[in-house]
Design a protein around this motif. Sequence first.
Motif, PDB file in Angstrom:
ATOM      1  N   GLU A  40       0.842  -1.327   0.070  1.00  0.00           N
ATOM      2  CA  GLU A  40      -0.091  -0.197   0.056  1.00  0.00           C
ATOM      3  C   GLU A  40       0.708   1.153  -0.129  1.00  0.00           C
ATOM      4  O   GLU A  40       2.186   1.185   0.333  1.00  0.00           O
ATOM      5  CB  GLU A  40      -0.742  -0.031   1.225  1.00  0.00           C
ATOM      6  CG  GLU A  40      -1.770  -1.208   1.391  1.00  0.00           C
ATOM      7  CD  GLU A  40      -3.192  -1.073   0.540  1.00  0.00           C
ATOM      8  OE1 GLU A  40      -3.553   0.142   0.278  1.00  0.00           O
ATOM      9  OE2 GLU A  40      -3.287  -2.179  -0.122  1.00  0.00           O
ATOM     10  N   THR A  43       3.606   3.397   3.317  1.00  0.00           N
ATOM     11  CA  THR A  43       4.172   2.297   4.368  1.00  0.00           C
ATOM     12  C   THR A  43       5.809   2.395   4.185  1.00  0.00           C
ATOM     13  O   THR A  43       6.419   1.455   4.425  1.00  0.00           O
ATOM     14  CB  THR A  43       3.601   1.070   3.522  1.00  0.00           C
ATOM     15  OG1 THR A  43       3.807   0.886   2.422  1.00  0.00           O
ATOM     16  CG2 THR A  43       2.244   0.690   4.099  1.00  0.00           C
ATOM     17  N   LYS A  45       8.226   3.018   1.872  1.00  0.00           N
ATOM     18  CA  LYS A  45       8.950   2.520   0.798  1.00  0.00           C
ATOM     19  C   LYS A  45       9.900   3.284   0.511  1.00  0.00           C
ATOM     20  O   LYS A  45      11.055   2.971   0.287  1.00  0.00           O
ATOM     21  CB  LYS A  45       7.851   1.909  -0.224  1.00  0.00           C
ATOM     22  CG  LYS A  45       6.914   0.763   0.076  1.00  0.00           C
ATOM     23  CD  LYS A  45       6.174   0.175  -0.996  1.00  0.00           C
ATOM     24  CE  LYS A  45       5.324   1.382  -1.835  1.00  0.00           C
ATOM     25  NZ  LYS A  45       3.945   1.753  -1.210  1.00  0.00           N
ATOM     26  N   THR A  47      10.776   6.127   1.765  1.00  0.00           N
ATOM     27  CA  THR A  47      11.583   6.843   2.923  1.00  0.00           C
ATOM     28  C   THR A  47      12.756   5.702   3.393  1.00  0.00           C
ATOM     29  O   THR A  47      13.971   6.193   3.319  1.00  0.00           O
ATOM     30  CB  THR A  47      10.567   6.742   4.056  1.00  0.00           C
ATOM     31  OG1 THR A  47       9.577   7.753   4.015  1.00  0.00           O
ATOM     32  CG2 THR A  47      11.291   7.174   5.280  1.00  0.00           C
TER      33      THR A  47
END
Length: 365
Positions: A40, A43, A45, A47
């Motif tokens: 999703e 979440t 990713k 970052t």
Amino acid sequence: MMIMQYIYPFTAIVGQEKMKKALILNAINPKIGGVLIRGEKGTAKSTAVRALADLLPEIEIVEGCPFNCDPNGNLCDICKEKKKRGELKTTKKKMKVVNLPIGATEDRVIGTLDIEKAIKEGIKALEPGILAEANRNILYIDEVNLLDDHIIDVLLDAAAMGWNIIEREGVKIKHPSRFILVGTMNPEEGELRPQILDRFGLMVDVEGLNDVKDRVEVIKRVEEFNENPEAFYKKFEEEQNKLRERIIKARELLNKVEISDDLLEFISKVCIELGIQTNRADITVVRTAKALAAYNGRTYVTIDDVKEAMELALPHRMRRKPFEPPQLNKEKLEQMINEFKQQNNKDNEEKEEHKDDDVKKNMMK
Ligand SMILES: Nc1ncnc2c1ncn2[C@@H]1O[C@H](COP(=O)(O)OP(=O)(O)OP(=O)(O)O)[C@@H](O)[C@H]1O
């Protein structure tokens, strides 16, 4: 004055352990072939990927090289010439995340040469592509399932060969093309073709955090970082340094890591048993298991390394029906791991008994 830009620290990411591990393992050995992160939005990713680039040590490059050539590794055609002339200077550069835009053309990916300009002005006519920028960096493809199939093929071919060739009317420039490939996708927007799935080394599913404490911790940390990035960074500096050192040590150890024939046989047996056709599965499991051993400071692979590697390298290579999500037959895997462990214990006990017999015999002599 240059303003220091702080990136949210890798070690400050709450949970998402599997995603973090998959990224770290690729940083230890990029030949694992990258990570596909399914999940999703929001979440962590992107970052995590930005944080990884920031965490990793600087790379040594040839000064002024548009392809970030490694002075001690493979060189592009331009650097080779420079080396012959004794003009190769080196410098250091921070790693970066190169984003591949969804609408990127083949020319933008591979790079171009303006022949007329090349004749008149030499190398100035070169327009390096995304593959040039990505060399020795992280190539990030957000929503890889929406990317043009042909562009994916071009990218994955360059990654597999480790080279990219920019060519126009018989004039060629060849440059190294090695990068950590990270693709993300939201499965609700369509699955990837199995051929493309197979070309990603590892796959992880990320889900939103379901624990209230974890979610509150995310809010607190993100707010704290936004208010005072420098102070937040300082708080995590020691942990960041520790992780960086661990990755550097693992890279150094990697070439010394060995795997037994018993484990190799076991890996192939599992792949056959699970109906996995592609040999990339076995190869990736071995590379990942070796990287795990090195990350844990060992020079030998254990069955637990193999298990963890399989959980990352096999799910997307399982045969499945159209529209079914990639899934690993965990029960089957668990059963085979247990059988292997039991057999191994038995073999070890027998070996110990033989040793005891030998000791007794020697004592009686
Ligand atoms: N586990 C986590 N730990 C720390 N921060 C998190 C975590 N999960 C989400 N965040 C924060 O939530 C925000 C959104 O995360 P991010 O942009 O990385 O999401 P993403 O998965 O890349 O989604 P998108 O594709 O929408 O960008 C960021 O501010 C990020 O710091």
